[in-house]
Design an enzyme around this catalytic site. Structure first.
Site, PDB file in Angstrom:
ATOM      1  N   SER A 253      28.196  48.729  38.976  1.00 29.13           N
ATOM      2  CA  SER A 253      28.753  47.429  38.606  1.00 29.13           C
ATOM      3  C   SER A 253      30.099  47.250  39.277  1.00 29.13           C
ATOM      4  CB  SER A 253      28.904  47.322  37.094  1.00 29.13           C
ATOM      5  OG  SER A 253      30.036  48.049  36.684  1.00 29.13           O
ATOM      6  N   LYS A 254      30.448  45.989  39.391  1.00 29.09           N
ATOM      7  CA  LYS A 254      31.738  45.653  40.001  1.00 29.09           C
ATOM      8  C   LYS A 254      32.870  46.304  39.217  1.00 29.09           C
ATOM      9  CE  LYS A 254      30.256  41.505  40.384  1.00 29.09           C
ATOM     10  NZ  LYS A 254      30.117  40.154  39.985  1.00 29.09           N
ATOM     11  N   ARG A 255      32.696  46.235  37.897  1.00 27.51           N
ATOM     12  CA  ARG A 255      33.759  46.734  37.023  1.00 27.51           C
ATOM     13  C   ARG A 255      34.030  48.217  37.286  1.00 27.51           C
ATOM     14  NH1 ARG A 255      31.625  45.858  31.816  1.00 27.51           N
ATOM     15  NH2 ARG A 255      30.778  43.973  32.714  1.00 27.51           N
TER      16      ARG A 255
END
Ligand code: GLU
Length: 287
Positions: A253-255
């Site tokens: 994920s980007k996070r």
């Protein structure tokens, strides 16, 4: 003559593509090319708060660099708002939508008063406050300029379905339980239409016969099938694929700062190398 196989990759431009996206795009692209079918690219930029045009540019560049080509023009959802409005109007005209004036705080208060907070695939289930407003009260609040979302009246929608709905997932018939979504929002106060509405509309419009996407969207399919039924759209086949995991075994994920395709390119990896990384179910440490 066998029907043409049509699939698509439909990213939301809320960030740069990472290996998880490449995995998904490559699966759909290969399936279409092997079947002699069509592979479509659609940019799901309906949410003006989270989507940015520079991410759309990046997506097109990354896919081209990977060697993925698509058939026909790219459909950019933000350029088709009247299409989605027409769907909302049809459902509204059939008494299946209602305006919801609640803020998050209103909903939290109502849920606290009820004392329990059931959740569905999209989060907290709406307690139905605005479903109970009279027609006069709705008209008055709209007239006064109060912002509102449009929610699906799930009970009314299910009554239309007259029995359980199902869809084909990798050839297996799965029964749908759209009621798990409750009175889901189909148009937010700040967004002209929801993901669920736009994705089902576009897949029908574009003649997508098989939907290839990650398994995290499998629960959403129950609702998509209901919308297809309500709108009289065909039911495509589905082939959800496992999520590609990071070196820690968790979803990318980007996070969590998954390496983007742009970063891998800049680090000197070739498209072939990145395609091989994307095909592996789990990233090696350091990638
Ligand atoms: N736009 C969605 C996303 O980026 C995917 C839509 C779909 O494949 O159904 O998560």
């Amino acid at each position: 003559m066998a029907a043409t196989f049509v699939t698509r990759f439909a990213p939301s431009p809320t960030g740069q593509l990472h290996l998880g996206h490449a995995h998904s795009a490559l699966l759909g692209w290969r399936a279409a090319r092997q079947a002699g079918g069509r592979f479509l690219l659609r940019i799901e930029d309906i949410d003006p708060v989270r989507c940015r045009p520079e991410f759309t540019t990046g997506i097109l560049q990354d896919l081209a660099w990977l060697g993925i080509d698509w058939d026909g023009p790219v459909r950019i959802q933000s350029g088709h708002l009247p299409d989605y409005r027409a769907v909302l109007e049809k459902l509204s005209g059939e008494g299946l939508l209602y305006p919801c004036f609640c803020t998050r705080a209103d909903i939290a208060r109502e849920v606290a008063a009820i004392g329990h907070a059931p959740h569905g695939p999209d989060g907290l289930l709406y307690p139905g406050t605005c479903r109970r407003l009279s027609a006069a009260e709705r008209a008055e609040r709209i007239e006064a300029g109060e912002a509102y979302a449009l929610r699906l009246d799930m009970e009314a929608a299910l009554a239309r379905a007259k029995g359980p709905l199902a869809f084909l997932e990798h050839g297996r018939r799965l029964r749908c339980e759209p009621a798990r979504f409750g009175d889901v929002v189909l148009a937010r106060k700040d967004t002209p239409a929801s993901y669920h509405l736009c994705v089902t509309h576009d897949d029908a419009l574009q003649g997508v016969s098989c939907i290839t996407r990650a398994v995290d969207l499998l629960p959403a399919t129950d609702l998509h099938r209901l919308l297809q039924h309500l709108m009289g759209w065909p039911a495509p086949r589905y082939a959800h694929h496992p999520l590609r995991l990071g070196p820690d075994g968790k979803r990318l994920s980007k996070r969590d700062k998954a390496p983007t395709l742009a970063a891998l390119r800049e680090a000197g990896h070739s498209p072939e190398a990145v395609r091989a990384m994307a095909a592996a179910p789990q990233a090696a440490a350091g990638v």
